[in-house]
Design a protein around this motif. Structure first.
Motif, PDB file in Angstrom:
ATOM      1  N   TYR A 276      -3.091 -44.386  19.555  1.00 32.92           N
ATOM      2  CA  TYR A 276      -2.367 -44.148  20.798  1.00 32.92           C
ATOM      3  C   TYR A 276      -3.347 -44.162  21.979  1.00 32.92           C
ATOM      4  CZ  TYR A 276       1.476 -42.289  17.871  1.00 32.92           C
ATOM      5  OH  TYR A 276       2.471 -42.115  16.951  1.00 32.92           O
ATOM      6  N   PRO A 277      -2.860 -44.493  23.176  1.00 38.14           N
ATOM      7  CA  PRO A 277      -3.722 -44.411  24.367  1.00 38.14           C
ATOM      8  C   PRO A 277      -4.188 -42.969  24.570  1.00 38.14           C
ATOM      9  CG  PRO A 277      -1.638 -45.522  24.874  1.00 38.14           C
ATOM     10  CD  PRO A 277      -1.507 -44.964  23.487  1.00 38.14           C
ATOM     11  N   THR A 278      -5.431 -42.794  24.960  1.00 37.15           N
ATOM     12  CA  THR A 278      -5.978 -41.439  25.096  1.00 37.15           C
ATOM     13  C   THR A 278      -5.280 -40.626  26.174  1.00 37.15           C
ATOM     14  OG1 THR A 278      -7.720 -42.294  26.511  1.00 37.15           O
ATOM     15  CG2 THR A 278      -8.262 -41.996  24.182  1.00 37.15           C
ATOM     16  N   ASP A 279      -4.651 -41.294  27.139  1.00 38.25           N
ATOM     17  CA  ASP A 279      -3.953 -40.569  28.197  1.00 38.25           C
ATOM     18  C   ASP A 279      -2.469 -40.328  27.877  1.00 38.25           C
ATOM     19  OD1 ASP A 279      -3.021 -43.165  28.454  1.00 38.25           O
ATOM     20  OD2 ASP A 279      -3.394 -43.296  30.614  1.00 38.25           O
ATOM     21  N   LEU A 280      -2.087 -40.521  26.632  1.00 36.88           N
ATOM     22  CA  LEU A 280      -0.702 -40.323  26.204  1.00 36.88           C
ATOM     23  C   LEU A 280      -0.213 -38.913  26.527  1.00 36.88           C
ATOM     24  CD1 LEU A 280       1.733 -41.422  24.437  1.00 36.88           C
ATOM     25  CD2 LEU A 280       0.648 -40.179  22.565  1.00 36.88           C
ATOM     26  N   ASP A 281      -1.068 -37.936  26.288  1.00 38.20           N
ATOM     27  CA  ASP A 281      -0.732 -36.528  26.429  1.00 38.20           C
ATOM     28  C   ASP A 281      -2.059 -35.791  26.570  1.00 38.20           C
ATOM     29  OD1 ASP A 281      -0.424 -33.745  25.067  1.00 38.20           O
ATOM     30  OD2 ASP A 281       1.658 -34.356  25.309  1.00 38.20           O
ATOM     31  N   VAL A 282      -2.077 -34.707  27.317  1.00 41.08           N
ATOM     32  CA  VAL A 282      -3.337 -33.987  27.533  1.00 41.08           C
ATOM     33  C   VAL A 282      -3.920 -33.447  26.225  1.00 41.08           C
ATOM     34  CG1 VAL A 282      -2.866 -33.383  29.930  1.00 41.08           C
ATOM     35  CG2 VAL A 282      -2.128 -31.840  28.112  1.00 41.08           C
ATOM     36  N   ARG A 283      -3.100 -33.268  25.204  1.00 42.49           N
ATOM     37  CA  ARG A 283      -3.573 -32.733  23.919  1.00 42.49           C
ATOM     38  C   ARG A 283      -4.048 -33.816  22.960  1.00 42.49           C
ATOM     39  NH1 ARG A 283       2.132 -30.068  22.848  1.00 42.49           N
ATOM     40  NH2 ARG A 283       2.585 -32.153  23.586  1.00 42.49           N
ATOM     41  N   TYR A 284      -3.685 -35.063  23.219  1.00 42.68           N
ATOM     42  CA  TYR A 284      -3.909 -36.111  22.222  1.00 42.68           C
ATOM     43  C   TYR A 284      -5.375 -36.342  21.887  1.00 42.68           C
ATOM     44  CZ  TYR A 284      -4.155 -40.548  19.831  1.00 42.68           C
ATOM     45  OH  TYR A 284      -4.464 -41.534  18.930  1.00 42.68           O
ATOM     46  N   ALA A 285      -6.242 -36.461  22.862  1.00 43.68           N
ATOM     47  CA  ALA A 285      -7.648 -36.772  22.581  1.00 43.68           C
ATOM     48  C   ALA A 285      -8.268 -35.720  21.664  1.00 43.68           C
ATOM     49  CB  ALA A 285      -8.451 -36.891  23.872  1.00 43.68           C
ATOM     50  N   GLN A 286      -7.973 -34.462  21.918  1.00 46.09           N
ATOM     51  CA  GLN A 286      -8.527 -33.397  21.070  1.00 46.09           C
ATOM     52  C   GLN A 286      -7.934 -33.450  19.664  1.00 46.09           C
ATOM     53  OE1 GLN A 286      -8.344 -29.391  22.596  1.00 46.09           O
ATOM     54  NE2 GLN A 286      -8.779 -28.518  20.587  1.00 46.09           N
ATOM     55  N   ILE A 287      -6.637 -33.659  19.566  1.00 48.07           N
ATOM     56  CA  ILE A 287      -5.988 -33.719  18.252  1.00 48.07           C
ATOM     57  C   ILE A 287      -6.523 -34.906  17.462  1.00 48.07           C
ATOM     58  CG2 ILE A 287      -3.780 -34.168  17.093  1.00 48.07           C
ATOM     59  CD1 ILE A 287      -2.509 -32.448  19.387  1.00 48.07           C
TER      60      ILE A 287
END
Length: 188
Positions: free
Chosen positions: A89-100
């Motif tokens: 997924y794009p890293t800017d999908l959701d503020v939590r996504y990159a960490q998850i």
């Protein structure tokens, strides 16, 4: 401090064998099995329909939210098959996504499944597997483009890799051995 519940997270493209190998692996380990796609379909309905109605980003946000809900309630050791695009997924999908995404990638029990670690054989195997699924609306060109786009992302993941080029039983046996070794390492 409570002991962490072990979870094997299977990642890879559609057609990599996450569900088939995952079910066999769960049986070998005597663990629960959860498939994020199946959870999505039972709660949200058809994935293709969701994408048509909300776009891919809308689907991905819903899938991420479902992952957060689902993975937070594991109470027993679990083999967990993530959706094919989850790690792409794009890293800017959701503020939590990159960490998850980073947590999934860094987890000692995360396993990447691919039919080949070389692009062309991987593309051919994935496309053939995906086109054999009557419930998928894809065509050769779209399936080929998808795996070509995602292959470098998968190969860049810093997690253990397993070739799924044998029978599900053989691959699950190899992964089960790996899981047992990792579990022993953490108890030393």
């Amino acid at each position: 401090m409570p002991e962490e519940i072990p979870v094997v997270q299977l990642v890879g493209p559609g057609g990599a064998g996450k569900t088939t190998v995952g079910l066999e692996l769960a049986q070998r380990l005597d663990w629960a099995f959860v498939d994020l796609d199946r959870e999505f379909m039972s709660r949200e309905g058809d994935i293709a329909g969701c994408i048509a109605a909300h776009g891919y980003a809308g689907y991905a946000r819903r899938n991420l939210a479902l992952h957060i809900d689902t993975s937070s309630v594991f109470t027993v050791p679990t083999v967990y098959a993530l959706s094919s695009g989850f790690m792409t997924y794009p890293t800017d999908l959701d503020v939590r996504y990159a960490q998850i995404r980073s947590e999934v990638e860094r987890n000692a029990l995360t396993v990447l499944l691919l039919p080949s670690f070389e692009l062309e054989p991987c593309v051919e195997a994935i496309v053939q597997r995906q086109l054999s699924r009557p419930y998928l609306p894809g065509n050769r060109a779209s399936e080929e483009a998808r795996i070509r786009q995602r292959f470098p992302v998968f190969m860049a993941l810093r997690c253990v890799r397993f070739l799924n080029d044998g029978t599900p039983e053989e691959v699950a046996s190899q992964i089960a051995d790996f899981v047992r070794e990792r579990m022993e390492e953490t108890t030393r």
